[in-house]
Design an enzyme around this catalytic site. Sequence first.
Site, PDB file in Angstrom:
ATOM      1  N   HIS A  55       0.851  -1.200   0.000  1.00  0.00           N
ATOM      2  CA  HIS A  55       0.000   0.000   0.000  1.00  0.00           C
ATOM      3  C   HIS A  55       0.883   1.245   0.000  1.00  0.00           C
ATOM      4  O   HIS A  55       0.594   2.225  -0.674  1.00  0.00           O
ATOM      5  CB  HIS A  55      -0.903   0.039   1.243  1.00  0.00           C
ATOM      6  CG  HIS A  55      -1.699  -1.207   1.461  1.00  0.00           C
ATOM      7  ND1 HIS A  55      -1.577  -1.975   2.596  1.00  0.00           N
ATOM      8  CD2 HIS A  55      -2.610  -1.831   0.687  1.00  0.00           C
ATOM      9  CE1 HIS A  55      -2.394  -3.005   2.512  1.00  0.00           C
ATOM     10  NE2 HIS A  55      -3.030  -2.948   1.358  1.00  0.00           N
ATOM     11  N   CYS A  59      -9.763 -21.508  -6.758  1.00  0.00           N
ATOM     12  CA  CYS A  59      -9.606 -20.056  -6.912  1.00  0.00           C
ATOM     13  C   CYS A  59      -8.113 -19.736  -6.929  1.00  0.00           C
ATOM     14  O   CYS A  59      -7.375 -20.170  -6.044  1.00  0.00           O
ATOM     15  CB  CYS A  59     -10.294 -19.351  -5.735  1.00  0.00           C
ATOM     16  SG  CYS A  59      -9.636 -17.705  -5.437  1.00  0.00           S
ATOM     17  N   LYS A 100       6.234 -14.037  -1.730  1.00  0.00           N
ATOM     18  CA  LYS A 100       5.064 -13.174  -1.704  1.00  0.00           C
ATOM     19  C   LYS A 100       4.840 -12.731  -0.261  1.00  0.00           C
ATOM     20  O   LYS A 100       4.995 -13.533   0.658  1.00  0.00           O
ATOM     21  CB  LYS A 100       3.863 -13.982  -2.216  1.00  0.00           C
ATOM     22  CG  LYS A 100       2.731 -13.116  -2.627  1.00  0.00           C
ATOM     23  CD  LYS A 100       1.605 -13.879  -3.258  1.00  0.00           C
ATOM     24  CE  LYS A 100       0.444 -12.899  -3.334  1.00  0.00           C
ATOM     25  NZ  LYS A 100      -0.770 -13.415  -3.785  1.00  0.00           N
TER      26      LYS A 100
HETATM   27  N1  MSP Z   1     -10.143  -2.317  -2.483  1.00  0.00           N
HETATM   28  C1  MSP Z   1      -9.491  -2.785  -3.652  1.00  0.00           C
HETATM   29  C2  MSP Z   1      -9.212  -1.638  -4.593  1.00  0.00           C
HETATM   30  C3  MSP Z   1     -10.405  -0.864  -5.010  1.00  0.00           C
HETATM   31  S1  MSP Z   1      -9.989   0.497  -6.002  1.00  0.00           S
HETATM   32  C4  MSP Z   1     -11.388   1.067  -6.580  1.00  0.00           C
HETATM   33  C5  MSP Z   1      -8.182  -3.464  -3.284  1.00  0.00           C
HETATM   34  N2  MSP Z   1      -7.647  -3.148  -2.114  1.00  0.00           N
HETATM   35  S2  MSP Z   1      -6.262  -3.729  -1.541  1.00  0.00           S
HETATM   36  O1  MSP Z   1      -6.177  -3.260  -0.176  1.00  0.00           O
HETATM   37  O2  MSP Z   1      -6.173  -5.127  -1.732  1.00  0.00           O
HETATM   38  O3  MSP Z   1      -5.140  -3.002  -2.307  1.00  0.00           O
HETATM   39  C6  MSP Z   1      -4.577  -3.520  -3.493  1.00  0.00           C
HETATM   40  C7  MSP Z   1      -3.482  -2.576  -3.912  1.00  0.00           C
HETATM   41  O4  MSP Z   1      -2.501  -2.444  -2.861  1.00  0.00           O
HETATM   42  C8  MSP Z   1      -2.653  -3.009  -5.105  1.00  0.00           C
HETATM   43  O5  MSP Z   1      -3.274  -2.752  -6.340  1.00  0.00           O
HETATM   44  C9  MSP Z   1      -1.419  -2.163  -4.886  1.00  0.00           C
HETATM   45  O6  MSP Z   1      -1.697  -0.838  -5.169  1.00  0.00           O
HETATM   46  C10 MSP Z   1      -1.208  -2.315  -3.410  1.00  0.00           C
HETATM   47  N3  MSP Z   1      -0.454  -3.524  -3.103  1.00  0.00           N
HETATM   48  C11 MSP Z   1      -0.815  -4.504  -2.214  1.00  0.00           C
HETATM   49  N4  MSP Z   1       0.182  -5.429  -2.152  1.00  0.00           N
HETATM   50  C12 MSP Z   1       1.185  -5.086  -2.983  1.00  0.00           C
HETATM   51  C13 MSP Z   1       2.481  -5.593  -3.227  1.00  0.00           C
HETATM   52  N5  MSP Z   1       2.946  -6.679  -2.655  1.00  0.00           N
HETATM   53  N6  MSP Z   1       3.266  -4.894  -4.069  1.00  0.00           N
HETATM   54  C14 MSP Z   1       2.871  -3.727  -4.644  1.00  0.00           C
HETATM   55  N7  MSP Z   1       1.669  -3.210  -4.413  1.00  0.00           N
HETATM   56  C15 MSP Z   1       0.736  -3.925  -3.723  1.00  0.00           C
HETATM   57  O7  MSP Z   1      -7.690  -4.223  -4.099  1.00  0.00           O
END
Ligand code: MSP
Length: 640
Positions: free
Chosen positions: A22, A144, A296
């Site tokens: 994030h 899944c 991961k």
């Molecule tokens: N709530 C949805 C997004 C909705 S947008 C309309 C979601 N949330 S999430 O909390 O799972 O966040 C996903 C995002 O977090 C990824 O697309 C990225 O921006 C960031 N990341 C989460 N893990 C990550 C990594 N390991 N590496 C890079 N970015 C990653 O999906």
Amino acid sequence: MAAPFYITTPIYYVNARPHLGHAYTTIAADVVRRFHAMSSDQTFFLTGTDEHGDKIVRAAKKENCTPRAYVDQISGLFRDLWPELNISNDYFIRTTDPQHMAVVETVLQRIYDGGDIYFSEYEGLYCYGCERFYTERELVDGACPDHQSPPETIKESNYFFRMSRYQQWLIDHIQRHPDFIRPERYRNEVLAFLREPLEDLCISRPKSRIKWGITLPFDPDYVTYVWFDALLNYVSALGYPDGERYHTFWPVAQHMVAKDILKPHGIYWPIMLKAAGIPVYRHLNVHGYWNVDQSKMSKTIGNVVDPLEMKKIYGLDAFRFFLMRDMVFGLDSNFNEAALVQRINADLANDLGNLFSRVLSMAHKYFAGVVPGPDPDVEKEMDLGLERNARRAIDAYSASMGELAFHKGLAAVWEFIAHMNKYVDITAPWVLAKNKAARQQLETVIYNLLEGLRIISGLIYPVMPDTAATMQKHLGLGGDDDFFKLDRLTSWNGIPPGTRLRKSISLFPRIEPDRENGQPPLNDPSSEDERVIKPQITIDDFAKIDLRAATVLSAQAVPRAKKLLQLEVDLGHQRTIVAGIAGSYQPQDLVGKQVIIVANLKPAKLMGVLSKGMLLAATDDDGATVATLERCVAPGTRLG
Ligand code: MSP
């Protein structure tokens, strides 16, 4: 007229605490926002939290909380984290905000009225973890792909969004706008997906199953599917449909996401916009994933990186710099603290930090801390091209940052820093200072160096805003809010002669010895996760490790190091080894013991003592215990 610029991050789920992933996307969006501020663009930067859906309800239950109390708490963690990381977002949206919920209702009604939402019974494969139906071909070995568990067959009446109607339109749009989804690999991925017929999207969930969501305006028995709700945050935050911000910023919208959510952003979202009669966004910028120590990131493995912890240990700007310098935008990258330490010591402490303190010290020594005036004739005569190089660096930097190649943009700045360091060596101000006749040369050289530092401070501003401000302050330029504007950086002679400099400082202290080379403190159980077996090696790899039996001749504590013992060992010859076992052994306990040594480990200095090898030991909650052999063998006997 200032050009508008609008950047968004994903709105993060509130079922987990914020982590490195994030932080990366949000810092990258912050860097792009700040880079656009350098061109005086009128910017708007949005982030927030995604708070509806089954996932959240389950997480709340686990914490014995109501969904409302739970989302307030975790959303607060995200909101409070961003200022800590110097994120300059203009707004923080929550999908539980009433005005967002109202926009979702308006858009749903509009699409429903347009005939693109229909009611139908559906039997399908549903993954509760993902809260979505899967098609057979999306499954991996019947499971899944995210949760590795087989989805359940469920039958439900639901509302569906007629995405299939817009498939050809989307293909045409992507083909007509080559940079709609970038980098290209993700554009190709979306186009490949669109080669198969697009299925309609189930956009409702019956309230009998889940109540935590936005009620469909045309059927009170259903709530909206979370993705249909969440994606609309990008327009609701701007005050869609009538807000001034919506009119200013929506036409130039850019999203930044990671590859995990390419499909909702690259397919559902443009089609939703089209069906609702809203113009589509300008760019979808997609980056890769951070893995941690080659795995991961996951709670189960226990390798989740906490950005605040990184800030605490290494400093915020160093952390931001590493993220932007090490990941090639679009590709996956590996996070490890050894690489972070190396970058800090080489790029920040050495190249930039030393240059800064060196130049400032010379300006104090030779000109009592007052900026000297350059002499144009001397400059012409010497012509070492510093100004030309600065210009070249600014051009290369701007081109790369504009296309999100942050690593290249920073490399261009560091090329200039290398040039500055060379300039110091070539002009040798300490030699000029000894010669009265060379006074004007010395003035010009020091002026140029200070000017180069001013430009560097502007160029690093998007990635390291605090360091940029500190540099400005010490260059006597504090209080200038526009110091990073590109037009300021492209004009040479920006520091007025006569400006008073502040004292020289160390911008980035080197990381101290036992963290150097990325070596975690010896035998520290917290430095590795015990449950993870390291990647396989071959017998040839193993044969490279030279393990020997060694007898401890003497042992003593290492001064000022609570954990370390210095051992003299006999392995056919005598050697010094430093081991992190002082918490579990008195020096005299070890004398005469036969231990096992990695004899060909590269020597490393630990608290000033050169250790030529490593002693094998296991550490658990009771402390460390050294590995020994069942019976004594001749010192130096090889193990294998
Ligand atoms: N709530 C949805 C997004 C909705 S947008 C309309 C979601 N949330 S999430 O909390 O799972 O966040 C996903 C995002 O977090 C990824 O697309 C990225 O921006 C960031 N990341 C989460 N893990 C990550 C990594 N390991 N590496 C890079 N970015 C990653 O999906």
